[in-house]
Structures are given as C-alpha cells and as structure tokens.
Design an enzyme around this catalytic site. Structure first.
Site: not given
Ligand code: G3H
Length: 478
Positions: A158, A253, A287
């Site tokens: 992602n 994570e 996430c």
């Molecule tokens: O998908 C997990 C990422 O660490 C979320 O990052 O809060 O910048 O979308 P973000």
C-alpha cells in the site's frame, strides 16, 4: 513488450539466473502490466555477502557524508516523482495525485532521516562510576551508537515506496547496509526508487533490491544468518517472520482495526469528515484507516446521515482519473472484502448504499447497526467498507476497541479534552488521535502498535535508534 525488470545487486542491474519472472497484475485492468525477476536463493546469498562487506566500509564513512548522499537521493526521488508515481498507479491502483504525494513524502522522509541522524548519532554519553554504590571515581564510560549490520526491509503493497524509505533512510544514516525485498505489487515502483539511490552514488552493494516469490526467497531472506535486523510492514506474514527470525531486533507493523469513538458532545461535522477521509482514502487500504465507528446512539442518526452525504460524493473509478475510490489491490482482496460484506448482510446489518462490485472495484459502503457477532466488527477489510456500531456508553466503545487483537491507533471525537485524555489512556492502542482520523504521519512522530499490531516503534527517530546498538568504552583509572 515482455521486458522483465532487473533486480539490483552490487551496484548493478541484473537478470536472475532462474530465467523466471513474477507477473505484476494491474488491479484496474486485471492484466499483467510488469514483470520482475524471480531471484534465486543463491542470488540472495550473494546479495547478503556483498551487503556485509559494503556495510563495514559504510560504517567508517563520516556521518556528514552519509547524510549528504541521503539528501542527494531525496532530491533525485523528488525529481523523478512522475515516473515513479505512474508505476504506483499501474501496480497498486493508487490515485495519481496520491501517488505523487507518496513519492514527495518519501523524499522529505529521507532528508529528515539525514538531518535527524547527524543530530542524534553525533552525540554520545559520558558517565562516571562514583554515582553507583561502592564505586570510586575511577571509571569513565563513553557511549556511542553503532550500526547493527545488514538491515532487511520488507514494505507492503500500500506504500511500497514510502514504507521502503522509512526503513532505508534510518538504516543507512545509522551506518547499516540494506537489502530490500519489495512487495510484488509495488516492486517496479521500488526498483525505480532504488535507482534514485543508485544515481545518488551510494557505494556498491550497500543497497540491494531482490525481487521474487515469497515461497522461494521469503523465508530464506528472513531466516538468513546474514541479516542483523528486520523491518517489516504488512499482514499476518509478520507473525510468522517473528517466530522464525533469529536473535535479531525486529520492527513490525502488522495492521489494525482502528476504532473511531464519537461522543455525544462531538463536533459531528468534523467527525463525519474525518470518518470519510479516514475510512475511504486509498479505498480503505491503509493500516491506519478508520476500520470501525463506535458512535453514541443519541448522535448516531445524525452522524450516519452526514457520513452518507459525503460518501455519496466520493468518485469511483480508475486511479488514472484521480477517483477517490479505485480498484482494490487484487481479486483475492476483493473476494475477502465481499465475504465480510455478505456475512454482515446475512446477520442483518443496515446497508446505507447498495453493495456494488465490478472486478476489483468496490463501491464505498457504510454498514450501520453492525453487531459484535459480525466478522466485520473485528476483521480488517482493507477496502472501502466501513462498519458502524452504535454504543450506549463510552465504556462500551472502549471495551470493543480493547477486545480487538489489534492495537494500532484509535481516535475519539469530543469537545471535552478531559474526557478525551481519559479515553486515550483507556484505549489499548499505540496512538490515539483526538478529534482527527488516525494517521502515521507526520513521519517523525512515533508510530507503533500494541498487541498483534506490531513490535517496536517507528517514526524517524525511533527507527534510527532501533537500527543501532549502544557501544561503551570504559576508561579505568589506576
Ligand atoms: O498502511 C500503513 C501506513 O503506515 C499508514 O500510513 O497513516 O500515512 O496512511 P498513513
């Protein structure tokens, strides 16, 4: 045209001796768009050997020079934002504008690592012995931070570029070498990003990028004796990695089920705007997306109505057209999301919009009156489907949040800061956002998950510290 992207090892672009490739399917067209090399275990061994020797020299390279090269890579990345963003659009169907943002954010992150690194690694500590009982002032202890060695970085689909550099930047500034295993969807974006490090002039072998099948090189990489640290972002695979990895530091994570608690005194417009942004940006494939709304029953109708009004305005279509909702990453992901939706339907959830799907494209859907016996109350769809659970007390909301096996982030909407602080303390999550949707950034903020959401803490400073060890030298006086 059948071209297979080469992998990066020893400062060169190489074809795998396997003669095999891995297809990258465009989520929008569902056709193969790119191909990457299917690297072999022998090629991984070679990369590990080179990474080890390159790291020794790199650790001796002055910190300011390491920082200079990182700044150069950051500038090159930003310069090449368009072609890299284009790959993101084709590989992971991220809307075009957001794809550019990801690359620019990544450049900023690398520069920040360089700046933060020269500050925190430029300092050590000095201790004297006579503060501890039984000691005279005969020992002086000097400490500094030394690199771990070879860092293995495994980012998810992602944010293939951004979550790769969030590992590469800290690792390199701290004097480590780095082996990158990109996700299949996102591999070509990663290879382009690595090319910017290549152009910046980093020493040969310091950074490598191996592509291939998880079944062939996945475990082989994570269990490789040459790896001194693993930084992983992704799903359940992380649990398996943590069980198999050796005695090395892990940074993980692994997803979340971020709850959004809305109290009676909340600014409902603000909450609705954040729920839509938090729940539906990049089609919910973050996430940190809002993954369950826990709203006090007395304001639930108003909130749901305001959220629905905004959902109705979301545009749906291909990422090239900058639509809000774009196809999810794969057919299996779309099928999984559909499974959650059908389960909720059978068990009586209220559909605020009709369920609609074409290929991997799923229209945004708000599910009201979700109950704890529905799978979607607990599982993360990683798609544009958001459940609403009506609650009758704050405790009910906190209990739902804490009953999850995840504990990444959460958020609470209220005008009462005292209440917000108490709720923040009670929520078993790595971060709580007051009056805003969950988010990882700004990228220097600490970012961590409790329970199954992860191990360790990220954010620029924490990652640099995590990728180093303290070394002491003690001067003993006669
Ligand atoms: O998908 C997990 C990422 O660490 C979320 O990052 O809060 O910048 O979308 P973000």
């Amino acid at each position: 045209d059948g071209e297979v992207y080469k992998y990066y090892s020893d400062g060169e672009w190489k074809k795998s001796t396997s003669g095999k490739s891995v297809n990258i399917v465009n989520p929008t067209t569902r056709k193969t768009h790119y191909k990457v090399q299917a690297c072999t275990q022998e090629e991984v061994n070679k990369v590990m050997d080179i990474a080890k020797s390159a790291q020794k020299a790199w650790a001796k390279t002055p910190l300011w020079k390491r920082a200079e090269l990182l700044h150069k890579a950051a500038a090159l990345l930003k310069e090449h934002k368009s072609p890299i963003a284009e790959c993101l659009v084709k590989e992971i169907a991220k809307p075009a504008k957001d794809s550019v943002t990801e690359v620019v954010r990544s450049g900023d992150l690398i520069s920040y690592c360089a700046e933060e690194g020269v500050r925190i690694l430029g300092q050590g500590t000095f201790l004297v012995s006579d503060s501890f009982p039984g000691n005279e002032r005969t020992k002086y202890c000097l400490t500094s931070k030394i690199p771990l060695g070879v860092v293995l970085a495994i980012p998810p689909f992602n944010y293939p570029v951004n979550l790769a550099v969030s590992k590469i930047g800290p690792a390199l500034i701290a004097g480590n070498s780095l082996v990158l295993k990109p996700p299949t969807q996102g591999a070509v974006s990663c290879l382009h990003m690595v090319h910017c490090f290549h152009l910046a002039g980093f020493p040969k072998g310091l950074i490598s990028c191996v592509t291939g099948r998880g079944s062939e090189i996945g475990d082989f990489l994570t269990m490789h004796p040459g790896v001194n640290c693993i930084s992983f972002t992704g799903g359940d695979t992380g649990v398996a990695i943590s069980k198999k990895a050796g005695m090395i530091p892990l940074q993980m994570e692994l997803g979340g089920k971020d709850a959004c608690i809305v109290l009676e005194d909340a600014d409902i417009d603000l909450a609705a705007a954040n729920i839509v942004k938090g729940g539906f940006s990049y089609s919910g494939q973050r996430c940190t997306a809002v993954k369950v709304v826990l709203v006090m029953d007395s304001v639930a109708d108003t909130l749901v109505q305001k959220v629905n009004a905004k959902v109705a305005k979301l545009t749906v279509g291909p990422p090239e057209d900058n639509r809000d909702i774009t196809p999810v990453v794969s057919e299996s992901s779309a099928n999984f999301i559909e499974g959650l939706v059908m389960d909720a339907k059978e068990k009586g959830a209220t559909f605020c919009q009709p369920y609609k799907r074409e290929g991997n494209l799923i229209w945004p859907l708000l599910l009201d009156n979700v109950r704890p016996d529905m799978r979607i109350a607990w599982e993360e769809p990683f798609g544009p489907v958001l459940p609403v659970i009506r609650i009758n007390s704050v405790e009910e909301g906190i209990n739902h949040c804490n009953a999850s096996n995840f504990g990444l982030q959460g958020c609470v909407f209220t005008r009462d800061i005292n209440k917000a602080m108490l709720i923040s303390d009670a929520m078993e999550t790595g971060s709580v956002q007051i009056n805003s949707a969950p988010a990882r950034g700004p990228d220097h903020f600490p970012f961590q998950g409790l329970k199954d959401s992860g191990i360790g803490s990220q954010g620029v400073t924490n990652s640099i510290n995590m990728m180093t060890k303290v070394k002491s030298t003690v001067i003993n006086l006669p």
